[in-house]
Design a protein around this motif. Structure first.
Motif, PDB file in Angstrom:
ATOM      1  N   ASP A  27       3.393 -14.215  -2.773  1.00  0.00           N
ATOM      2  CA  ASP A  27       4.552 -13.619  -2.952  1.00  0.00           C
ATOM      3  C   ASP A  27       4.717 -12.335  -3.588  1.00  0.00           C
ATOM      4  O   ASP A  27       5.605 -11.554  -3.703  1.00  0.00           O
ATOM      5  CB  ASP A  27       5.881 -14.557  -3.613  1.00  0.00           C
ATOM      6  CG  ASP A  27       5.383 -14.802  -5.006  1.00  0.00           C
ATOM      7  OD1 ASP A  27       3.994 -15.023  -5.491  1.00  0.00           O
ATOM      8  OD2 ASP A  27       6.155 -15.073  -6.038  1.00  0.00           O
ATOM      9  N   ILE A  28       3.348 -11.665  -4.003  1.00  0.00           N
ATOM     10  CA  ILE A  28       3.166 -10.390  -4.607  1.00  0.00           C
ATOM     11  C   ILE A  28       2.617  -9.479  -3.559  1.00  0.00           C
ATOM     12  O   ILE A  28       1.265  -9.883  -3.200  1.00  0.00           O
ATOM     13  CB  ILE A  28       2.699 -10.531  -5.909  1.00  0.00           C
ATOM     14  CG1 ILE A  28       3.699 -11.519  -6.842  1.00  0.00           C
ATOM     15  CG2 ILE A  28       2.477  -9.028  -6.560  1.00  0.00           C
ATOM     16  CD1 ILE A  28       3.054 -11.677  -8.138  1.00  0.00           C
ATOM     17  N   ASP A  29       2.975  -8.432  -3.427  1.00  0.00           N
ATOM     18  CA  ASP A  29       2.371  -7.294  -2.509  1.00  0.00           C
ATOM     19  C   ASP A  29       2.148  -6.123  -3.393  1.00  0.00           C
ATOM     20  O   ASP A  29       3.270  -5.283  -3.594  1.00  0.00           O
ATOM     21  CB  ASP A  29       3.168  -6.987  -1.080  1.00  0.00           C
ATOM     22  CG  ASP A  29       2.545  -6.192  -0.232  1.00  0.00           C
ATOM     23  OD1 ASP A  29       1.129  -5.835  -0.402  1.00  0.00           O
ATOM     24  OD2 ASP A  29       3.139  -5.414   0.368  1.00  0.00           O
ATOM     25  N   VAL A  30       0.882  -5.665  -3.559  1.00  0.00           N
ATOM     26  CA  VAL A  30       0.679  -4.452  -4.370  1.00  0.00           C
ATOM     27  C   VAL A  30       0.693  -3.257  -3.315  1.00  0.00           C
ATOM     28  O   VAL A  30      -0.087  -3.177  -2.595  1.00  0.00           O
ATOM     29  CB  VAL A  30      -0.592  -4.361  -5.211  1.00  0.00           C
ATOM     30  CG1 VAL A  30      -0.622  -3.226  -5.779  1.00  0.00           C
ATOM     31  CG2 VAL A  30      -0.795  -5.637  -6.038  1.00  0.00           C
ATOM     32  N   VAL A  31       1.788  -2.212  -3.413  1.00  0.00           N
ATOM     33  CA  VAL A  31       2.021  -1.555  -2.507  1.00  0.00           C
ATOM     34  C   VAL A  31       1.565   0.009  -2.885  1.00  0.00           C
ATOM     35  O   VAL A  31       1.187   0.692  -2.085  1.00  0.00           O
ATOM     36  CB  VAL A  31       3.414  -1.479  -1.889  1.00  0.00           C
ATOM     37  CG1 VAL A  31       4.011  -2.624  -1.303  1.00  0.00           C
ATOM     38  CG2 VAL A  31       4.450  -0.958  -3.349  1.00  0.00           C
ATOM     39  N   ALA A  32       1.319  -0.055  -4.018  1.00  0.00           N
ATOM     40  CA  ALA A  32       0.621   1.259  -4.541  1.00  0.00           C
ATOM     41  C   ALA A  32      -0.027   1.262  -5.968  1.00  0.00           C
ATOM     42  O   ALA A  32       0.274   0.282  -6.479  1.00  0.00           O
ATOM     43  CB  ALA A  32       1.698   2.448  -4.486  1.00  0.00           C
ATOM     44  N   GLU A  33      -0.752   2.336  -6.129  1.00  0.00           N
ATOM     45  CA  GLU A  33      -1.238   2.482  -7.494  1.00  0.00           C
ATOM     46  C   GLU A  33      -1.038   4.030  -7.951  1.00  0.00           C
ATOM     47  O   GLU A  33      -0.878   4.854  -6.973  1.00  0.00           O
ATOM     48  CB  GLU A  33      -2.933   2.181  -7.090  1.00  0.00           C
ATOM     49  CG  GLU A  33      -3.264   0.919  -7.228  1.00  0.00           C
ATOM     50  CD  GLU A  33      -4.651   0.487  -7.317  1.00  0.00           C
ATOM     51  OE1 GLU A  33      -5.469   1.429  -7.739  1.00  0.00           O
ATOM     52  OE2 GLU A  33      -5.324  -0.378  -6.741  1.00  0.00           O
ATOM     53  N   ALA A  34      -1.182   4.183  -9.123  1.00  0.00           N
ATOM     54  CA  ALA A  34      -1.152   5.487  -9.674  1.00  0.00           C
ATOM     55  C   ALA A  34      -1.880   5.728 -10.959  1.00  0.00           C
ATOM     56  O   ALA A  34      -1.911   4.797 -11.512  1.00  0.00           O
ATOM     57  CB  ALA A  34       0.350   6.101  -9.828  1.00  0.00           C
ATOM     58  N   GLY A  35      -2.620   6.809 -11.174  1.00  0.00           N
ATOM     59  CA  GLY A  35      -3.495   6.896 -12.380  1.00  0.00           C
ATOM     60  C   GLY A  35      -2.597   7.821 -13.419  1.00  0.00           C
ATOM     61  O   GLY A  35      -3.251   8.063 -14.455  1.00  0.00           O
ATOM     62  N   ASN A  36      -1.548   8.626 -13.198  1.00  0.00           N
ATOM     63  CA  ASN A  36      -1.069   9.118 -14.101  1.00  0.00           C
ATOM     64  C   ASN A  36       0.661   9.088 -13.760  1.00  0.00           C
ATOM     65  O   ASN A  36       0.993   8.774 -12.677  1.00  0.00           O
ATOM     66  CB  ASN A  36      -1.255  10.708 -14.369  1.00  0.00           C
ATOM     67  CG  ASN A  36      -1.369  11.546 -13.019  1.00  0.00           C
ATOM     68  OD1 ASN A  36      -0.004  11.570 -12.386  1.00  0.00           O
ATOM     69  ND2 ASN A  36      -2.273  12.032 -12.331  1.00  0.00           N
TER      70      ASN A  36
END
Length: 215
Positions: A27-36
């Motif tokens: 039920d969890i979808d990682v849609v993006a990442e960011a480094g700052n």
């Protein structure tokens, strides 16, 4: 319902570990990442995540300012602060910025997953230790006038508000007031709406910044 999640941390290995953990949940979808923080603001605007796991100490733009900007643009987003210290001064600034809770980086994986679900459901996540720390901090830094909306709360809502400010859970509030969990939830929903705060975390901040209760 799928929980759209975004991971914000300047350490690549931390992001990779969190993504691996969260991606295993149906039920969890990682849609993006960011480094700052700058990347986080841009990615949040593009992907509209439900929950953001946000580190505080990052280059270019820290997690506190990123949280402010993201929530100003999307009031429905929820931010969980990733921290290594549950008594970190940044905790208080993060609450002011609108964060809905905190996750210690050394917590067991199941607690992190539970935290994402709790915040996605619209609740706040403050551990008893963090709540006590918040209370102590804001007790020493009072001074703001309480909003006029306080006067619109019923006697029962004030009782519930007092117990929220003391860090009690819904179940504990129900036992104290001899009412059901469902009734507690109804009172909590109404008082948050009247006070125009996002969640319990913001209600606790208001209570102690404005000296609403003497606890």
């Amino acid at each position: 319902m799928m929980i759209r999640t975004m991971i914000v941390d300047d350490q690549v290995m931390v992001r990779a570990g969190l993504r691996m953990l969260l991606d295993e949940e149906p039920d969890i979808d990682v849609v993006a990442e960011a480094g700052n923080g700058i990347e986080a603001v841009a990615q949040a605007a593009r992907c509209r995540p439900d929950v953001l796991l946000m580190d505080i100490r990052m280059p270019e733009l820290d997690g506190l300012e990123a949280t402010r900007r993201i929530l100003a643009a999307d009031a429905d987003a929820r931010v969980l602060i990733l921290t290594t210290f549950n008594h970190d001064d940044h905790v208080y600034e993060a609450l002011r910025a609108g964060a809905s809770g905190f996750v210690l980086k050394d917590q067991p994986p199941e607690q992190l997953i539970a935290a994402v679900r709790i915040v996605a459901a619209g609740d706040a996540l403050l551990s008893p230790a963090v709540t006590r720390s918040v209370i102590a901090h804001f007790t020493q830094n009072r001074g703001e006038l309480p909003p006029s909306a306080i006067e619109t709360l019923t006697a029962r809502e004030m009782d519930v508000f007092r117990l929220i400010a003391a860090g009690l859970s819904n179940a504990e509030i129900g036992r104290q007031l001899f009412i059901s969990d469902t009734t507690v939830k109804t009172h909590v929903t109404r008082l948050l709406q009247k006070l125009e705060v996002r969640d319990r975390a913001q209600a606790i901040v208001m209570a102690y910044r404005c000296n609403v209760f003497e606890l």
